[in-house]
Design a protein around this motif. Structure first.
Motif, PDB file in Angstrom:
ATOM      1  N   GLN A   6       3.994  -8.922   7.983  1.00  0.00           N
ATOM      2  CA  GLN A   6       3.925  -9.418   6.617  1.00  0.00           C
ATOM      3  C   GLN A   6       2.442  -9.590   6.243  1.00  0.00           C
ATOM      4  O   GLN A   6       1.696 -10.301   6.914  1.00  0.00           O
ATOM      5  CB  GLN A   6       4.665 -10.757   6.516  1.00  0.00           C
ATOM      6  CG  GLN A   6       4.966 -11.194   5.127  1.00  0.00           C
ATOM      7  CD  GLN A   6       6.042 -10.310   4.482  1.00  0.00           C
ATOM      8  OE1 GLN A   6       6.607  -9.429   5.109  1.00  0.00           O
ATOM      9  NE2 GLN A   6       6.286 -10.550   3.226  1.00  0.00           N
ATOM     10  N   VAL A   7       2.001  -8.910   5.164  1.00  0.00           N
ATOM     11  CA  VAL A   7       0.602  -8.980   4.729  1.00  0.00           C
ATOM     12  C   VAL A   7       0.441 -10.148   3.763  1.00  0.00           C
ATOM     13  O   VAL A   7       1.267 -10.355   2.876  1.00  0.00           O
ATOM     14  CB  VAL A   7       0.175  -7.662   4.054  1.00  0.00           C
ATOM     15  CG1 VAL A   7      -1.260  -7.742   3.582  1.00  0.00           C
ATOM     16  CG2 VAL A   7       0.359  -6.501   5.015  1.00  0.00           C
ATOM     17  N   SER A   8      -0.641 -10.882   3.949  1.00  0.00           N
ATOM     18  CA  SER A   8      -0.906 -12.050   3.121  1.00  0.00           C
ATOM     19  C   SER A   8      -1.073 -11.656   1.651  1.00  0.00           C
ATOM     20  O   SER A   8      -1.709 -10.638   1.343  1.00  0.00           O
ATOM     21  CB  SER A   8      -2.184 -12.726   3.610  1.00  0.00           C
ATOM     22  OG  SER A   8      -2.646 -13.663   2.677  1.00  0.00           O
ATOM     23  N   PRO A   9      -0.542 -12.443   0.725  1.00  0.00           N
ATOM     24  CA  PRO A   9      -0.729 -12.147  -0.698  1.00  0.00           C
ATOM     25  C   PRO A   9      -2.205 -12.153  -1.108  1.00  0.00           C
ATOM     26  O   PRO A   9      -2.609 -11.404  -1.993  1.00  0.00           O
ATOM     27  CB  PRO A   9       0.036 -13.264  -1.409  1.00  0.00           C
ATOM     28  CG  PRO A   9       1.019 -13.762  -0.418  1.00  0.00           C
ATOM     29  CD  PRO A   9       0.386 -13.549   0.919  1.00  0.00           C
ATOM     30  N   ILE A  11      -4.727 -11.119   0.745  1.00  0.00           N
ATOM     31  CA  ILE A  11      -5.276  -9.823   1.163  1.00  0.00           C
ATOM     32  C   ILE A  11      -4.819  -8.728   0.206  1.00  0.00           C
ATOM     33  O   ILE A  11      -5.604  -7.856  -0.188  1.00  0.00           O
ATOM     34  CB  ILE A  11      -4.869  -9.506   2.608  1.00  0.00           C
ATOM     35  CG1 ILE A  11      -5.559 -10.487   3.560  1.00  0.00           C
ATOM     36  CG2 ILE A  11      -5.212  -8.071   2.974  1.00  0.00           C
ATOM     37  CD1 ILE A  11      -5.137 -10.360   5.007  1.00  0.00           C
ATOM     38  N   LYS A  12      -3.562  -8.763  -0.196  1.00  0.00           N
ATOM     39  CA  LYS A  12      -3.060  -7.785  -1.166  1.00  0.00           C
ATOM     40  C   LYS A  12      -3.831  -7.877  -2.472  1.00  0.00           C
ATOM     41  O   LYS A  12      -4.226  -6.855  -3.058  1.00  0.00           O
ATOM     42  CB  LYS A  12      -1.571  -8.000  -1.439  1.00  0.00           C
ATOM     43  CG  LYS A  12      -0.665  -7.541  -0.352  1.00  0.00           C
ATOM     44  CD  LYS A  12       0.790  -7.738  -0.790  1.00  0.00           C
ATOM     45  CE  LYS A  12       1.760  -7.291   0.259  1.00  0.00           C
ATOM     46  NZ  LYS A  12       3.149  -7.479  -0.161  1.00  0.00           N
ATOM     47  N   LEU A  13      -4.052  -9.105  -2.941  1.00  0.00           N
ATOM     48  CA  LEU A  13      -4.800  -9.314  -4.183  1.00  0.00           C
ATOM     49  C   LEU A  13      -6.212  -8.752  -4.062  1.00  0.00           C
ATOM     50  O   LEU A  13      -6.695  -8.066  -4.971  1.00  0.00           O
ATOM     51  CB  LEU A  13      -4.853 -10.804  -4.536  1.00  0.00           C
ATOM     52  CG  LEU A  13      -5.698 -11.166  -5.764  1.00  0.00           C
ATOM     53  CD1 LEU A  13      -5.046 -10.618  -7.021  1.00  0.00           C
ATOM     54  CD2 LEU A  13      -5.893 -12.662  -5.846  1.00  0.00           C
ATOM     55  N   CYS A  14      -6.863  -9.013  -2.944  1.00  0.00           N
ATOM     56  CA  CYS A  14      -8.230  -8.510  -2.731  1.00  0.00           C
ATOM     57  C   CYS A  14      -8.250  -6.984  -2.695  1.00  0.00           C
ATOM     58  O   CYS A  14      -9.141  -6.354  -3.286  1.00  0.00           O
ATOM     59  CB  CYS A  14      -8.809  -9.078  -1.442  1.00  0.00           C
ATOM     60  SG  CYS A  14      -9.161 -10.844  -1.539  1.00  0.00           S
ATOM     61  N   ARG A  15      -7.286  -6.379  -2.036  1.00  0.00           N
ATOM     62  CA  ARG A  15      -7.248  -4.922  -1.945  1.00  0.00           C
ATOM     63  C   ARG A  15      -7.044  -4.285  -3.313  1.00  0.00           C
ATOM     64  O   ARG A  15      -7.746  -3.337  -3.678  1.00  0.00           O
ATOM     65  CB  ARG A  15      -6.137  -4.491  -0.990  1.00  0.00           C
ATOM     66  CG  ARG A  15      -6.462  -4.776   0.449  1.00  0.00           C
ATOM     67  CD  ARG A  15      -5.305  -4.496   1.352  1.00  0.00           C
ATOM     68  NE  ARG A  15      -4.938  -3.086   1.308  1.00  0.00           N
ATOM     69  CZ  ARG A  15      -3.843  -2.594   1.852  1.00  0.00           C
ATOM     70  NH1 ARG A  15      -3.014  -3.382   2.489  1.00  0.00           N
ATOM     71  NH2 ARG A  15      -3.571  -1.315   1.777  1.00  0.00           N
ATOM     72  N   TYR A  16      -6.092  -4.811  -4.080  1.00  0.00           N
ATOM     73  CA  TYR A  16      -5.840  -4.235  -5.398  1.00  0.00           C
ATOM     74  C   TYR A  16      -6.980  -4.525  -6.372  1.00  0.00           C
ATOM     75  O   TYR A  16      -7.294  -3.709  -7.237  1.00  0.00           O
ATOM     76  CB  TYR A  16      -4.502  -4.717  -5.964  1.00  0.00           C
ATOM     77  CG  TYR A  16      -3.343  -3.978  -5.348  1.00  0.00           C
ATOM     78  CD1 TYR A  16      -3.116  -2.650  -5.666  1.00  0.00           C
ATOM     79  CD2 TYR A  16      -2.506  -4.592  -4.418  1.00  0.00           C
ATOM     80  CE1 TYR A  16      -2.066  -1.944  -5.091  1.00  0.00           C
ATOM     81  CE2 TYR A  16      -1.457  -3.898  -3.847  1.00  0.00           C
ATOM     82  CZ  TYR A  16      -1.238  -2.581  -4.193  1.00  0.00           C
ATOM     83  OH  TYR A  16      -0.210  -1.890  -3.617  1.00  0.00           O
ATOM     84  N   SER A  17      -7.633  -5.674  -6.202  1.00  0.00           N
ATOM     85  CA  SER A  17      -8.799  -5.976  -7.041  1.00  0.00           C
ATOM     86  C   SER A  17      -9.931  -4.993  -6.750  1.00  0.00           C
ATOM     87  O   SER A  17     -10.591  -4.497  -7.674  1.00  0.00           O
ATOM     88  CB  SER A  17      -9.287  -7.403  -6.788  1.00  0.00           C
ATOM     89  OG  SER A  17      -8.306  -8.331  -7.167  1.00  0.00           O
TER      90      SER A  17
END
Length: 71
Positions: A6-9, A11-17
């Motif tokens: 499960q990937v941290s939200p 980290i997901k936010l940082c990647r998409y940003s």
């Protein structure tokens, strides 16, 4: 097979940003460089036209010198 982690939200936010910022930067950079490249192509085309004209004149002069009746 191991189940996916499960990937941290965050980290997901940082990647998409980072992805969004990269696309935005690329679009701005492209719009900045496009007019400069068009100007360079225009100048290069004018220079090539001028060089072709000089070569044509030089070739005509060489032919005129060779076609002399005083050989």
């Amino acid at each position: 097979m191991v189940p996916p982690v499960q990937v941290s939200p965050l980290i997901k936010l940082c990647r998409y940003s980072a992805l969004f910022l990269g696309v935005t930067y690329g679009a701005k950079r492209h719009s900045y460089l496009k007019p400069r490249a068009e100007e360079e192509r225009r100048v290069a085309a004018e220079e090539k036209k001028r060089q072709d004209e000089l070569k044509r004149i030089e070739r005509e002069l060489a032919e005129a010198r060779d076609d002399s009746i005083l050989k």
